[in-house]
Design a protein around this motif. Structure first.
Motif, short mmCIF file in Angstrom:
data_model
loop_
_atom_site.label_atom_id
_atom_site.label_comp_id
_atom_site.label_asym_id
_atom_site.label_seq_id
_atom_site.Cartn_x
_atom_site.Cartn_y
_atom_site.Cartn_z
N UNK A 257 -51.75 29.18 62.75
CA UNK A 257 -51.31 27.78 62.71
C UNK A 257 -50.50 27.41 63.95
N UNK A 258 -50.50 26.12 64.28
CA UNK A 258 -49.66 25.68 65.39
C UNK A 258 -48.20 25.74 64.95
N UNK A 259 -47.28 25.60 65.90
CA UNK A 259 -45.86 25.76 65.60
C UNK A 259 -45.33 24.79 64.53
N UNK A 260 -45.65 23.50 64.58
CA UNK A 260 -45.14 22.62 63.52
C UNK A 260 -45.59 23.06 62.12
N UNK A 261 -46.85 23.46 62.00
CA UNK A 261 -47.36 23.91 60.70
C UNK A 261 -46.68 25.21 60.27
N UNK A 262 -46.49 26.11 61.22
CA UNK A 262 -45.83 27.38 60.93
C UNK A 262 -44.38 27.16 60.50
N UNK A 263 -43.71 26.24 61.16
CA UNK A 263 -42.32 25.94 60.81
C UNK A 263 -42.24 25.32 59.40
N UNK A 264 -43.17 24.43 59.09
CA UNK A 264 -43.21 23.84 57.76
C UNK A 264 -43.45 24.91 56.70
N UNK A 265 -44.37 25.83 57.00
CA UNK A 265 -44.63 26.94 56.09
C UNK A 265 -43.37 27.77 55.87
N UNK A 266 -42.66 28.05 56.96
CA UNK A 266 -41.43 28.84 56.87
C UNK A 266 -40.43 28.15 55.94
N UNK A 267 -40.25 26.87 56.13
CA UNK A 267 -39.29 26.15 55.28
C UNK A 267 -39.74 26.12 53.83
N UNK A 268 -41.03 25.91 53.59
CA UNK A 268 -41.55 25.88 52.22
C UNK A 268 -41.40 27.23 51.53
N UNK A 269 -41.48 28.30 52.32
CA UNK A 269 -41.38 29.64 51.75
C UNK A 269 -39.94 30.15 51.68
N UNK B 225 -40.61 32.86 63.79
CA UNK B 225 -41.19 32.24 62.59
C UNK B 225 -42.13 33.20 61.86
N UNK B 226 -42.98 33.88 62.59
CA UNK B 226 -43.94 34.79 61.96
C UNK B 226 -43.21 35.94 61.25
N UNK B 227 -42.22 36.52 61.92
CA UNK B 227 -41.47 37.62 61.30
C UNK B 227 -40.70 37.13 60.08
N UNK B 228 -40.08 35.96 60.17
CA UNK B 228 -39.31 35.42 59.04
C UNK B 228 -40.22 35.10 57.85
N UNK B 229 -41.36 34.49 58.11
CA UNK B 229 -42.30 34.18 57.02
C UNK B 229 -42.75 35.47 56.35
N UNK B 230 -43.09 36.47 57.14
CA UNK B 230 -43.55 37.73 56.54
C UNK B 230 -42.44 38.45 55.78
N UNK B 231 -41.20 38.33 56.25
CA UNK B 231 -40.07 38.90 55.51
C UNK B 231 -39.97 38.23 54.14
N UNK B 232 -40.10 36.90 54.11
CA UNK B 232 -40.06 36.18 52.83
C UNK B 232 -41.20 36.60 51.92
N UNK B 233 -42.38 36.78 52.49
CA UNK B 233 -43.53 37.17 51.67
C UNK B 233 -43.40 38.58 51.11
#
Length: 152
Positions: A94-106, A29-37
């Protein structure tokens, strides 16, 4: 040492989450979010026990299992999970549910493995909203277009 950021065009990154644990889900999740950013496309393919990361009500229950002998001691996973969550919270992560929500939003695409769903007798209704389902061939075609493919 400084790493220069690239100004090249958007790339595609694929990550595979195959473990249903804290240390299995966070990196993808962290790597995917940062790739999107950074302006890239990002995909997380969930297979085997990693499928639990996209099952309704499962992500909140993820634990940390210490490697080696410590993991075999009764109750150690609960203690290790409590300690790991305290460190995560203390670092402001963030905890995993919040991180996953962030990933989907991004715009991170979350993908469930068809074979794993079939093996576990799960369907689309067992998954959180927004999760795509792909078989191995479909995922490999997608992964073949990616600059980075990584197991976490």
């Amino acid at each position: 040492m400084s790493i220069e950021t690239s100004t090249q065009e958007a790339q595609r990154y694929a990550f595979i989450c195959s473990r249903g644990t804290l240390d299995g889900a966070y990196p993808a999740l962290i790597l995917a979010i940062n790739a999107r950013r950074l302006g890239h496309e990002a995909f997380v393919f969930h297979t085997f026990m990693g499928i639990n990361a996209v099952r309704k009500g499962k992500l909140e229950k993820f634990q940390f299992y210490p490697p080696g002998f410590l993991g075999a001691i009764p109750g150690m996973s609960q203690v290790a999970t409590m300690m790991m969550k305290k460190q995560i919270d203390g670092a402001g992560i963030p905890d995993l549910p919040e991180l996953q929500e962030t990933a989907q939003l991004e715009g991170v695409r979350l993908i469930a493995c068809r074979m794993t769903l079939d093996m576990m007798k799960l369907g689309k209704d067992d998954l959180i909203d927004g999760v795509e389902i792909m078989n191995a061939e479909q995922y490999l075609k997608l992964a073949g277009t990616c600059s980075i493919n990584m197991f976490t």
